[in-house]
Design a protein around this motif. Sequence first.
Motif, PDB file in Angstrom:
ATOM      1  N   ALA A 162       0.825  -1.207   0.000  1.00 52.03           N
ATOM      2  CA  ALA A 162       0.000   0.000   0.000  1.00 52.03           C
ATOM      3  C   ALA A 162       0.860   1.258   0.000  1.00 52.03           C
ATOM      4  CB  ALA A 162      -0.928  -0.001   1.217  1.00 52.03           C
ATOM      5  N   GLU A 205      -2.786  -6.078  -6.177  1.00 52.56           N
ATOM      6  CA  GLU A 205      -2.587  -4.637  -6.007  1.00 52.56           C
ATOM      7  C   GLU A 205      -3.278  -4.197  -4.715  1.00 52.56           C
ATOM      8  OE1 GLU A 205      -0.879  -2.836  -8.152  1.00 52.56           O
ATOM      9  OE2 GLU A 205      -0.894  -3.956 -10.060  1.00 52.56           O
ATOM     10  N   VAL A 206      -2.590  -3.377  -3.939  1.00 55.36           N
ATOM     11  CA  VAL A 206      -3.161  -2.836  -2.704  1.00 55.36           C
ATOM     12  C   VAL A 206      -3.063  -1.317  -2.778  1.00 55.36           C
ATOM     13  CG1 VAL A 206      -3.093  -2.800  -0.189  1.00 55.36           C
ATOM     14  CG2 VAL A 206      -2.386  -4.868  -1.426  1.00 55.36           C
ATOM     15  N   LYS A 207      -4.205  -0.653  -2.861  1.00 55.75           N
ATOM     16  CA  LYS A 207      -4.235   0.804  -2.912  1.00 55.75           C
ATOM     17  C   LYS A 207      -4.157   1.373  -1.489  1.00 55.75           C
ATOM     18  CE  LYS A 207      -4.858   0.483  -7.333  1.00 55.75           C
ATOM     19  NZ  LYS A 207      -3.726   0.722  -8.247  1.00 55.75           N
ATOM     20  N   SER A 208      -3.693   2.603  -1.390  1.00 53.50           N
ATOM     21  CA  SER A 208      -3.525   3.218  -0.072  1.00 53.50           C
ATOM     22  C   SER A 208      -4.844   3.329   0.684  1.00 53.50           C
ATOM     23  CB  SER A 208      -2.891   4.600  -0.222  1.00 53.50           C
ATOM     24  OG  SER A 208      -3.702   5.445  -1.036  1.00 53.50           O
ATOM     25  N   HIS A 209      -5.960   3.411  -0.043  1.00 51.96           N
ATOM     26  CA  HIS A 209      -7.266   3.559   0.609  1.00 51.96           C
ATOM     27  C   HIS A 209      -7.965   2.220   0.836  1.00 51.96           C
ATOM     28  CE1 HIS A 209      -8.045   3.679  -3.779  1.00 51.96           C
ATOM     29  NE2 HIS A 209      -9.103   2.949  -3.457  1.00 51.96           N
ATOM     30  N   ASP A 210      -7.374   1.110   0.404  1.00 48.98           N
ATOM     31  CA  ASP A 210      -8.008  -0.195   0.568  1.00 48.98           C
ATOM     32  C   ASP A 210      -8.082  -0.581   2.045  1.00 48.98           C
ATOM     33  OD1 ASP A 210      -8.307  -0.455  -2.133  1.00 48.98           O
ATOM     34  OD2 ASP A 210      -6.686  -1.908  -2.404  1.00 48.98           O
ATOM     35  N   ASP A 211      -9.104  -1.336   2.394  1.00 44.71           N
ATOM     36  CA  ASP A 211      -9.201  -1.885   3.744  1.00 44.71           C
ATOM     37  C   ASP A 211      -8.072  -2.893   3.949  1.00 44.71           C
ATOM     38  OD1 ASP A 211     -11.134  -2.426   6.222  1.00 44.71           O
ATOM     39  OD2 ASP A 211     -10.428  -4.365   5.471  1.00 44.71           O
ATOM     40  N   ARG A 212      -7.253  -2.682   4.973  1.00 44.75           N
ATOM     41  CA  ARG A 212      -6.061  -3.496   5.157  1.00 44.75           C
ATOM     42  C   ARG A 212      -6.394  -4.941   5.499  1.00 44.75           C
ATOM     43  NH1 ARG A 212      -1.431  -0.214   5.791  1.00 44.75           N
ATOM     44  NH2 ARG A 212      -1.768   1.527   4.351  1.00 44.75           N
ATOM     45  N   ASP A 214      -9.080  -6.624   4.630  1.00 44.36           N
ATOM     46  CA  ASP A 214      -9.575  -7.241   3.400  1.00 44.36           C
ATOM     47  C   ASP A 214      -8.410  -7.580   2.473  1.00 44.36           C
ATOM     48  OD1 ASP A 214     -11.833  -7.828   1.410  1.00 44.36           O
ATOM     49  OD2 ASP A 214     -10.627  -6.358   0.321  1.00 44.36           O
ATOM     50  N   ALA A 215      -7.461  -6.654   2.336  1.00 41.01           N
ATOM     51  CA  ALA A 215      -6.293  -6.901   1.484  1.00 41.01           C
ATOM     52  C   ALA A 215      -5.432  -8.024   2.049  1.00 41.01           C
ATOM     53  CB  ALA A 215      -5.475  -5.621   1.339  1.00 41.01           C
ATOM     54  N   ARG A 218      -7.112 -11.264   1.278  1.00 43.56           N
ATOM     55  CA  ARG A 218      -7.015 -11.522  -0.163  1.00 43.56           C
ATOM     56  C   ARG A 218      -5.628 -12.064  -0.519  1.00 43.56           C
ATOM     57  NH1 ARG A 218      -6.359  -7.251  -4.060  1.00 43.56           N
ATOM     58  NH2 ARG A 218      -6.754  -5.813  -2.323  1.00 43.56           N
TER      59      ARG A 218
END
Length: 238
Positions: A162, A205-212, A214-215, A218
């Motif tokens: 992220a 891919e892990v975006k900075s706004h993604d729920d950690r 959940d990522a 995944r």
Amino acid sequence: MTPRASETTDAQHEPARSLPLATRLLPVLAAAAVRALGTTLAVRLDGVDALRPLWQARRPLIYAVWHARILVVPWLNARLRRREGARRVCVLASRSRDGQLMAEFARWFDLDVVRGSSSRGGFEALRELARTVRGGQDVAIVPDGPRGPARRLQGGIVALAATTGAPIVPVGVAARPARRLASWDRFMVPAPFGRCAVVFGGLIEVKSHDDREDARARAERALDEATDAADALAGAPR
């Protein structure tokens, strides 16, 4: 061949010369044994074609592999560099005595090492890895190490993805026949003249706004799937 000195970690760990001579010899002997073992293995690869354009474009990648499957990974990276155009990686090793031995072992395969874990030096290690990735280098992390729980992905690798924008590549490694040790993760030691399978899963891919969380779930699921696929490709029992 002598170990390549890491540009990022010399000040972060106890010098190898401070260890007893017998202990210092272990990484040397282990590296020689793994090299000899590797020459006997029939290696099958899956997922390399998708990575070649990224290697050629020099896009930084974050490889993830379960602790139980790491023994031949440094040798596999060296083989992939020679034959497939892969890039040298920087690996994360804990600050424990075992981590010191693992770091010296990795250097015999021309790998850089960053020292730290979730319990010791985790923030500093994450910062150093982020700097390494932003500098254009690939890194490899054992996300259930150094002490488990086995196949439970810790959050550091997700934070790194992220923070840097580099994708996680789940890597499954399997062998048949292989011995499974009576350790917390049933560590796998491939037998000579057997099959070895390596499966590279799809990019995560892990975006900075993604729920950690959940990522994290995944990435854990994808690494399990890549490992199970490698087991199937090698014909290994699960």
